[in-house]
Design a protein around this motif. Sequence first.
Motif, short mmCIF file in Angstrom:
data_model
loop_
_atom_site.label_atom_id
_atom_site.label_comp_id
_atom_site.label_asym_id
_atom_site.label_seq_id
_atom_site.Cartn_x
_atom_site.Cartn_y
_atom_site.Cartn_z
N ALA A 60 -6.29 13.49 -30.52
CA ALA A 60 -6.94 13.64 -29.22
C ALA A 60 -7.78 12.43 -28.82
O ALA A 60 -8.91 12.59 -28.33
CB ALA A 60 -7.78 14.92 -29.19
N PRO A 61 -7.26 11.22 -29.00
CA PRO A 61 -8.00 10.07 -28.46
C PRO A 61 -7.96 10.10 -26.94
O PRO A 61 -6.98 10.54 -26.35
CB PRO A 61 -7.22 8.87 -29.02
N ARG A 62 -9.00 9.61 -26.31
CA ARG A 62 -9.05 9.61 -24.85
C ARG A 62 -9.70 8.31 -24.38
O ARG A 62 -10.56 7.75 -25.07
CB ARG A 62 -9.83 10.82 -24.33
N GLY A 63 -9.27 7.85 -23.22
CA GLY A 63 -9.89 6.65 -22.69
C GLY A 63 -8.96 5.89 -21.76
O GLY A 63 -7.76 6.15 -21.69
N VAL A 64 -9.54 4.94 -21.07
CA VAL A 64 -8.80 4.08 -20.14
C VAL A 64 -9.04 2.63 -20.54
O VAL A 64 -10.18 2.24 -20.85
CB VAL A 64 -9.27 4.31 -18.68
#
Length: 225
Positions: free
Chosen positions: A85-89
Amino acid sequence: MVTAGGDGTRVKAARRPEVRLPALEPHTDGELEPDGDYDGLEFSAADLSGQDGGGARFMDCALTECALDGTRLTRARFLDSVLTAPRGVGTDLAEATLRDVEVRDARLGGVQLHGAVLERVLIRGGKIDYLNLRGARVRDVVFENCVLVQPDFGGAVLERVSFPGSVLKGAELAGATLKDVDLREAASLEVARGVDRLAGAVISTGQLLDLAPVLAAALGIRVEQ
């Protein structure tokens, strides 16, 4: 493992990673460091946004529910590790190496993996927008049940890559080289450019019909009723 296409074509299947993490210690040493060495650590719900881990090595590590907005990981090495569940832009993984890695339920946008090396990688679930794999070497990689919006494989070399259950929207294949790429089980396949580079891939009859307008345009064929 070898599978057969509908015309009898034999396709070498991707070798999946077999990651067995040891007992992990929590990471408690603050921010990432360039060229850092991280071995047997767990990063849990860590906010790594904007940090610089360029050239770092992650060996036998777990990154769980970490924020990676603008994180710099150029030329980093992820070995025998799991990212959940990595998240980011805007995560920058240009020229990074991922070997024997699982990425689960990612929510990422604008990930820079151009010039990277991916070998024995499983990307399962989640959604990745504007994945940049230009010029990358992608070998023994499985994209399983995930959504890829405008993935860019321009100039990349893909060998033994499959997409079971995955959605590819507006894929860029210009200049790519494909070998033993199995697209038959993709839930949806949409090629924006480079449809002529599908040589070396196997598609289903239904996908061929869906791609017919793009193929006709690439070949300069005018279709009229």
